[in-house]
Write an enzyme that holds these catalytic residues in place. Structure first.
Site, PDB file in Angstrom:
ATOM      1  N   SER A 124     127.266  33.752 -24.044  1.00  0.00           N
ATOM      2  CA  SER A 124     126.025  34.179 -23.386  1.00  0.00           C
ATOM      3  C   SER A 124     124.811  33.683 -24.158  1.00  0.00           C
ATOM      4  O   SER A 124     124.845  33.544 -25.376  1.00  0.00           O
ATOM      5  CB  SER A 124     126.002  35.708 -23.333  1.00  0.00           C
ATOM      6  OG  SER A 124     124.707  36.174 -23.042  1.00  0.00           O
ATOM      7  N   TYR A 148     126.273  43.707 -28.304  1.00  0.00           N
ATOM      8  CA  TYR A 148     126.922  42.848 -27.288  1.00  0.00           C
ATOM      9  C   TYR A 148     126.758  41.386 -27.690  1.00  0.00           C
ATOM     10  O   TYR A 148     127.741  40.644 -27.805  1.00  0.00           O
ATOM     11  CB  TYR A 148     126.325  43.094 -25.895  1.00  0.00           C
ATOM     12  CG  TYR A 148     126.620  41.963 -24.947  1.00  0.00           C
ATOM     13  CD1 TYR A 148     125.624  41.057 -24.592  1.00  0.00           C
ATOM     14  CD2 TYR A 148     127.902  41.756 -24.466  1.00  0.00           C
ATOM     15  CE1 TYR A 148     125.906  39.988 -23.767  1.00  0.00           C
ATOM     16  CE2 TYR A 148     128.189  40.685 -23.624  1.00  0.00           C
ATOM     17  CZ  TYR A 148     127.181  39.804 -23.287  1.00  0.00           C
ATOM     18  OH  TYR A 148     127.466  38.730 -22.475  1.00  0.00           O
ATOM     19  N   LYS A 152     129.543  38.496 -29.105  1.00  0.00           N
ATOM     20  CA  LYS A 152     129.744  37.149 -28.535  1.00  0.00           C
ATOM     21  C   LYS A 152     129.601  36.091 -29.641  1.00  0.00           C
ATOM     22  O   LYS A 152     130.396  35.151 -29.718  1.00  0.00           O
ATOM     23  CB  LYS A 152     128.722  36.880 -27.419  1.00  0.00           C
ATOM     24  CG  LYS A 152     128.985  37.623 -26.133  1.00  0.00           C
ATOM     25  CD  LYS A 152     130.257  37.117 -25.432  1.00  0.00           C
ATOM     26  CE  LYS A 152     130.495  37.811 -24.110  1.00  0.00           C
ATOM     27  NZ  LYS A 152     131.741  37.393 -23.453  1.00  0.00           N
ATOM     28  N   ASN A 178     121.047  33.409 -16.966  1.00  0.00           N
ATOM     29  CA  ASN A 178     121.049  34.613 -16.114  1.00  0.00           C
ATOM     30  C   ASN A 178     121.667  34.335 -14.750  1.00  0.00           C
ATOM     31  O   ASN A 178     120.991  33.806 -13.867  1.00  0.00           O
ATOM     32  CB  ASN A 178     119.621  35.136 -15.969  1.00  0.00           C
ATOM     33  CG  ASN A 178     119.151  35.788 -17.251  1.00  0.00           C
ATOM     34  OD1 ASN A 178     119.113  35.137 -18.301  1.00  0.00           O
ATOM     35  ND2 ASN A 178     118.824  37.062 -17.198  1.00  0.00           N
ATOM     36  N   PRO A 290     113.294  48.011 -24.797  1.00  0.00           N
ATOM     37  CA  PRO A 290     113.693  47.652 -26.171  1.00  0.00           C
ATOM     38  C   PRO A 290     114.758  46.556 -26.169  1.00  0.00           C
ATOM     39  O   PRO A 290     115.693  46.612 -25.369  1.00  0.00           O
ATOM     40  CB  PRO A 290     114.271  48.956 -26.730  1.00  0.00           C
ATOM     41  CG  PRO A 290     113.715  50.044 -25.883  1.00  0.00           C
ATOM     42  CD  PRO A 290     113.460  49.441 -24.518  1.00  0.00           C
TER      43      PRO A 290
HETATM   44  C1  WQD Z   1     115.798  39.838 -16.797  1.00  0.00           C
HETATM   45  C2  WQD Z   1     114.284  40.061 -16.894  1.00  0.00           C
HETATM   46  C3  WQD Z   1     113.682  42.082 -18.013  1.00  0.00           C
HETATM   47  C4  WQD Z   1     115.424  44.736 -14.961  1.00  0.00           C
HETATM   48  C5  WQD Z   1     121.058  40.288 -19.642  1.00  0.00           C
HETATM   49  C6  WQD Z   1     121.957  40.225 -20.841  1.00  0.00           C
HETATM   50  C7  WQD Z   1     122.608  38.865 -20.903  1.00  0.00           C
HETATM   51  C8  WQD Z   1     123.305  38.550 -19.615  1.00  0.00           C
HETATM   52  C9  WQD Z   1     122.338  38.656 -18.457  1.00  0.00           C
HETATM   53  C10 WQD Z   1     125.608  39.115 -19.955  1.00  0.00           C
HETATM   54  C11 WQD Z   1     113.844  40.584 -18.250  1.00  0.00           C
HETATM   55  C12 WQD Z   1     113.248  42.137 -16.539  1.00  0.00           C
HETATM   56  C13 WQD Z   1     115.015  43.621 -15.678  1.00  0.00           C
HETATM   57  C14 WQD Z   1     114.454  45.587 -14.379  1.00  0.00           C
HETATM   58  C15 WQD Z   1     112.719  44.168 -15.256  1.00  0.00           C
HETATM   59  N1  WQD Z   1     124.406  39.416 -19.435  1.00  0.00           N
HETATM   60  N2  WQD Z   1     113.684  43.347 -15.823  1.00  0.00           N
HETATM   61  N3  WQD Z   1     113.114  45.270 -14.555  1.00  0.00           N
HETATM   62  O1  WQD Z   1     118.135  41.044 -20.135  1.00  0.00           O
HETATM   63  O2  WQD Z   1     117.675  38.600 -19.536  1.00  0.00           O
HETATM   64  O3  WQD Z   1     120.023  39.376 -19.800  1.00  0.00           O
HETATM   65  O4  WQD Z   1     121.795  39.989 -18.480  1.00  0.00           O
HETATM   66  O5  WQD Z   1     125.957  38.114 -20.500  1.00  0.00           O
HETATM   67  O6  WQD Z   1     123.528  38.882 -21.966  1.00  0.00           O
HETATM   68  O7  WQD Z   1     121.146  40.366 -21.998  1.00  0.00           O
HETATM   69  O8  WQD Z   1     118.721  40.124 -17.833  1.00  0.00           O
HETATM   70  O9  WQD Z   1     118.318  40.892 -15.558  1.00  0.00           O
HETATM   71  O10 WQD Z   1     118.367  42.611 -17.420  1.00  0.00           O
HETATM   72  O11 WQD Z   1     116.426  41.044 -17.242  1.00  0.00           O
HETATM   73  O12 WQD Z   1     111.498  43.908 -15.410  1.00  0.00           O
HETATM   74  O13 WQD Z   1     114.748  46.624 -13.718  1.00  0.00           O
HETATM   75  O14 WQD Z   1     113.892  41.038 -15.925  1.00  0.00           O
HETATM   76  O15 WQD Z   1     112.675  42.653 -18.847  1.00  0.00           O
HETATM   77  O16 WQD Z   1     112.567  40.012 -18.555  1.00  0.00           O
HETATM   78  P1  WQD Z   1     118.528  39.809 -19.399  1.00  0.00           P
HETATM   79  P2  WQD Z   1     118.004  41.249 -16.960  1.00  0.00           P
END
Ligand code: WQD
Length: 329
Positions: A124, A148, A152, A178, A290
């Site tokens: 990841s 997590y 990895k 993503n 966070p």
């Molecule tokens: C994307 C953006 C949030 C939700 C995670 C894991 C990564 C992978 C993919 C496994 C960020 C913003 C999100 C919400 C928001 N998983 N957001 N409101 O954190 O980039 O990656 O998922 O491998 O390992 O870390 O993905 O979709 O959670 O967030 O504003 O309700 O959307 O702050 O900027 P992320 P995400």
């Protein structure tokens, strides 16, 4: 080829099983159903119009995995099985380290014992931590920000040493950015249990009226519009990346970024979704989450060149396919 797919009923795993079946391979799935549904197996069969073997096993249990290897000649393994929720990993770090590391060690042991020369590992972009985007595979200082991501990064180091002790083996580490979107049939897709952590499934549930409005986690990042920037990649393109890796992986250990190579902010994704679906998405700006970083996107030259892999689907397609899957469920 006979390909064992661990975690093959999960979001990326199921789309990869489909891509393998459509390429004419035989697929054996090992999945403990902790984060997936048995119905997905039937849906993969329905879309591909082909069968595949399924074993409900915990991949970290060496004995249960042994039964599969002793009954099928396996030519390659794609190892998806693992826990993957960032927030949960902070709450239960030991579960994450145990599950993710032991399952990877067991899979590598089976490769040695049964001389399976091709092993592809689901890693990841989280392993890059708070580096400066775009991320290159050569970035050594992996500064992860949660258990997590750390699990990895540790699995990667285990597989690097494993590959060094087995020079005739081909080990591919694929770092996903993503993944969003779904197969056009809307029969398989990203269906997290409970309230979604990730942006796209949360967004589609707002579009469906299941959730009231989207909370944008911070608009004060040093990005184009202050909201978080990520590299979104269609899950079908990601699945195709695994097939390309199976065909083009050379001997030794090789690490590849699988992303679109483009950064998209939260507000830009909302705009794309509204354009693709003609559905208005209500949102409010709240505090940063966070552990989030400002920007994360890939340099994908290495995968493009060495795996002969180029993602085909654009952001509007990703939004349309995600929405079609949500609407269908
Ligand atoms: C994307 C953006 C949030 C939700 C995670 C894991 C990564 C992978 C993919 C496994 C960020 C913003 C999100 C919400 C928001 N998983 N957001 N409101 O954190 O980039 O990656 O998922 O491998 O390992 O870390 O993905 O979709 O959670 O967030 O504003 O309700 O959307 O702050 O900027 P992320 P995400």
């Amino acid at each position: 080829m006979n390909i064992l797919v661990t975690g093959g009923l999960g979001y990326i795993g199921s789309h990869t099983c489909l891509a393998l079946l459509e390429e004419g391979h035989s697929v054996i799935v090992a999945d403990n159903l902790i984060n997936s549904k048995l119905k997905t197996l039937d849906n993969i069969k329905k879309i591909a119009n082909k069968s595949l073997d399924f074993h409900q096993v915990d991949v970290s249990n060496e004995k249960s995995l042994e039964t599969i290897f002793s009954s099928f000649p396996i030519d390659g393994i794609i190892h998806f099985a693992g826990l993957k929720a960032v927030g949960e990993s902070v709450e239960y770090p030991l579960n994450y380290y145990y599950n993710n590391l032991v399952s990877t060690i067991v899979v590598a042991r089976m490769c040695e014992r049964y001389d399976v020369k091709k092993l592809i590992f689901s890693s990841s972009a989280t392993v890059y931590g708070d580096n400066e985007a775009p991320f290159f595979e050569t970035m050594s200082s992996l500064k992860t920000t949660n258990p997590y991501g750390e699990s990895k990064a540790m699995c990667e180091r285990i597989l690097i040493d494993f590959a060094r002790s087995n020079p005739s083996f081909s080990v591919g580490i694929l770092r996903y950015f993503n993944p969003i979107g779904a197969h056009e049939s809307a029969l398989i897709g990203d269906s997290p249990n409970g309230i979604p952590n990730n942006l796209m499934p949360y967004l589609t549930q707002v579009a469906k009226g299941k959730l009231k409005r989207l909370r944008i986690f911070g608009d004060d990042y040093p990005t184009i519009d202050g909201t978080g920037v990520r590299d979104y990649i269609h899950v079908m393109d990601l699945a195709a990346g695994h097939v390309s890796a199976l065909y083009n992986l050379k001997e030794g250990i090789h690490i590849y970024n699988l992303g679109s190579g483009k950064g998209t902010s939260v507000l830009e994704l909302i705009q794309a979704f509204e354009k693709a679906t003609k559905i208005n998405i209500p949102y409010e700006i709240v505090n940063r989450r966070p552990g989030d970083i400002a920007s994360c996107w890939a340099n994908t030259n290495k995968a493009n060149k060495e795996l002969k892999w180029i993602p085909k689907r654009d952001l509007l397609t990703m939004c349309r396919d995600s929405w079609r899957f949500e609407r269908n469920h």
